[in-house]
Write an enzyme that holds these catalytic residues in place. Structure first.
Site, short mmCIF file in Angstrom:
data_model
loop_
_atom_site.label_atom_id
_atom_site.label_comp_id
_atom_site.label_asym_id
_atom_site.label_seq_id
_atom_site.Cartn_x
_atom_site.Cartn_y
_atom_site.Cartn_z
N ASP A 12 7.56 9.04 -8.09
CA ASP A 12 6.88 8.55 -6.91
C ASP A 12 5.78 9.58 -6.57
O ASP A 12 5.83 10.71 -7.08
CB ASP A 12 7.91 8.46 -5.77
CG ASP A 12 7.27 8.27 -4.42
OD1 ASP A 12 6.48 7.31 -4.28
OD2 ASP A 12 7.55 9.07 -3.50
N ASP A 14 3.60 9.84 -3.02
CA ASP A 14 3.56 10.32 -1.63
C ASP A 14 4.95 10.76 -1.17
O ASP A 14 5.91 9.98 -1.21
CB ASP A 14 3.02 9.23 -0.70
CG ASP A 14 1.56 8.93 -0.98
OD1 ASP A 14 0.76 9.89 -0.94
OD2 ASP A 14 1.22 7.78 -1.27
N GLU A 21 1.97 12.58 3.46
CA GLU A 21 1.93 11.58 4.53
C GLU A 21 1.23 12.06 5.79
O GLU A 21 0.62 11.25 6.49
CB GLU A 21 3.34 11.05 4.85
CG GLU A 21 3.91 10.11 3.79
CD GLU A 21 3.05 8.86 3.52
OE1 GLU A 21 2.07 8.60 4.24
OE2 GLU A 21 3.37 8.15 2.55
N GLY A 54 2.54 1.07 1.57
CA GLY A 54 1.18 0.61 1.31
C GLY A 54 0.37 0.57 2.59
O GLY A 54 0.79 -0.03 3.58
N GLY A 55 -0.77 1.22 2.56
CA GLY A 55 -1.57 1.38 3.77
C GLY A 55 -2.03 0.06 4.39
O GLY A 55 -2.02 -0.08 5.62
N ARG A 58 0.83 -1.62 6.00
CA ARG A 58 1.21 -0.84 7.19
C ARG A 58 0.30 -1.19 8.37
O ARG A 58 0.76 -1.36 9.49
CB ARG A 58 1.13 0.65 6.85
CG ARG A 58 1.72 1.57 7.88
CD ARG A 58 1.86 2.97 7.32
NE ARG A 58 2.67 2.95 6.11
CZ ARG A 58 2.43 3.71 5.04
NH1 ARG A 58 1.41 4.55 5.03
NH2 ARG A 58 3.20 3.63 3.98
N ARG A 83 -10.36 0.80 3.25
CA ARG A 83 -11.31 1.43 2.32
C ARG A 83 -11.85 2.73 2.90
O ARG A 83 -11.94 3.74 2.22
CB ARG A 83 -12.48 0.47 2.03
CG ARG A 83 -12.23 -0.44 0.83
CD ARG A 83 -13.49 -1.14 0.37
NE ARG A 83 -14.04 -2.03 1.38
CZ ARG A 83 -13.57 -3.25 1.66
NH1 ARG A 83 -12.52 -3.71 1.00
NH2 ARG A 83 -14.13 -4.00 2.59
N THR A 122 4.00 4.24 -7.72
CA THR A 122 3.64 4.52 -6.33
C THR A 122 3.03 3.31 -5.63
O THR A 122 2.31 2.53 -6.26
CB THR A 122 2.62 5.69 -6.26
OG1 THR A 122 2.18 5.84 -4.90
CG2 THR A 122 1.39 5.46 -7.13
N THR A 124 0.81 3.63 -3.38
CA THR A 124 -0.58 3.93 -3.04
C THR A 124 -1.52 3.48 -4.17
O THR A 124 -1.10 2.91 -5.17
CB THR A 124 -0.75 5.45 -2.71
OG1 THR A 124 -1.96 5.63 -2.00
CG2 THR A 124 -0.76 6.30 -3.95
N SER A 125 -2.82 3.72 -3.98
CA SER A 125 -3.79 3.22 -4.97
C SER A 125 -4.13 4.28 -6.01
O SER A 125 -3.94 5.48 -5.80
CB SER A 125 -5.05 2.73 -4.26
OG SER A 125 -5.47 3.70 -3.34
C1 XBP Z 1 3.84 5.77 0.08
C2 XBP Z 1 2.99 4.83 0.78
C3 XBP Z 1 1.57 4.91 0.72
C4 XBP Z 1 0.84 5.90 1.61
C5 XBP Z 1 -0.48 5.32 1.96
O1 XBP Z 1 3.65 5.58 -1.29
O2 XBP Z 1 3.49 3.90 1.35
O3 XBP Z 1 1.24 3.66 1.19
O4 XBP Z 1 1.55 6.13 2.81
O5 XBP Z 1 -1.20 4.99 0.85
P1 XBP Z 1 4.68 6.18 -2.39
P2 XBP Z 1 -2.36 3.87 0.90
O6 XBP Z 1 5.24 4.97 -3.08
O7 XBP Z 1 3.85 7.05 -3.29
O8 XBP Z 1 5.73 6.95 -1.66
O9 XBP Z 1 -2.97 3.87 2.27
O10 XBP Z 1 -3.32 4.31 -0.15
O11 XBP Z 1 -1.74 2.54 0.57
MG MG Z 2 7.31 8.37 -1.47
#
Ligand code: XBP
Ligand code: MG
Length: 228
Positions: A12, A14, A21, A54-55, A58, A83, A122, A124-125
């Protein structure tokens, strides 16, 4: 704890590779300010919002649950806001605000040395993964990862198993030959639903999560005597 040589490690990002975070939260807040939206996500609220991975998801969840009466103000602008948040987050990473969590660099370099295969799963992007590696281990290390599965690659992010299933598919491996590293309950659920044994290193925002089903739960990699 000795691990009997897994064929691949799936990380993973983040919360697991780094405590990112807080930087994500600051980037969201900076975006709200830039757009004159008069919103601020404090740590307590962000901790709750993190249950939605995912942002973009969220942001939509926040609008629907916390600001339903004012949804018209920015529900159509989620893509645009996100963005901008990604640009700000990338700049913050480039400014050197983030370090990898204890033991992560050693574990990844040890895996490379021992020909243990590497992957990422992950929510995230991809651009954020690149920026994190540029700021820490470097892109030559990221090139060692055979499968880099990001939120944009799947229909459903964590806790759905899709990201981990995609990583398994790209690696061409069964789940029991892999080992996942996660920091959150939703990440653990995703990895477990894909059948992958999972090690938890608890991150700041996930202290109170339920880690039932994990192979091992540690405060960080150095705390658990983890050896490949
Ligand atoms: C954790 C997340 C991510 C970030 C934000 O990802 O939920 O969405 O908080 O990223 P991970 P974006 O699976 O790595 O723990 O705003 O780019 O979506
Ligand atoms: Mg995580």
């Amino acid at each position: 704890m000795a691990i009997i040589a897994p064929t691949a490690l799936i990380f993973d990002v983040d919360g697991t590779l780094a405590e990112t975070e807080e930087l994500h939260r600051k980037a969201f807040n900076a975006t709200f300010t830039e757009y004159g939206l008069n919103r601020h996500w404090d740590k307590a609220l962000y901790g709750q919002l993190l249950k939605v991975a995912g942002g973009q998801n969220r942001l939509r969840h926040y609008i629907k649950t916390c600001q339903p009466q004012r949804a018209g103000e920015f529900i159509d602008r989620v893509g645009e806001l996100h963005r901008q948040k990604t640009i700000i987050y990338g700049q913050m990473l480039a400014e050197g605000h983030i370090r990898l969590r204890p033991g992560i660099e050693h574990l990844i370099l040890q895996a490379v040395e021992q020909d243990i295969r590497l992957a990422i799963a992950t929510s995230t992007s991809r651009i954020n993964v690149d920026k994190l590696f540029e700021a820490t281990l470097g892109m030559t290390v990221l090139d060692k990862f055979e499968a880099i599965c990001c939120g944009n690659d799947v229909d459903a992010v964590k806790p759905a198993p899709d990201l981990y299933l995609l990583a398994l598919k790209r690696l061409g491996l069964p789940p029991e030959e892999c080992l996942a590293f996660e920091d959150s309950e939703i990440g653990l659920k995703a990895a477990c639903a894909a059948g992958i044994p999972t090690i938890i290193t608890i991150s700041t925002y996930c202290q109170d999560d339920d880690f039932t089903g994990a192979q091992k739960v540690m405060s960080d990699l150095l705390a658990g005597d983890l050896k490949l």
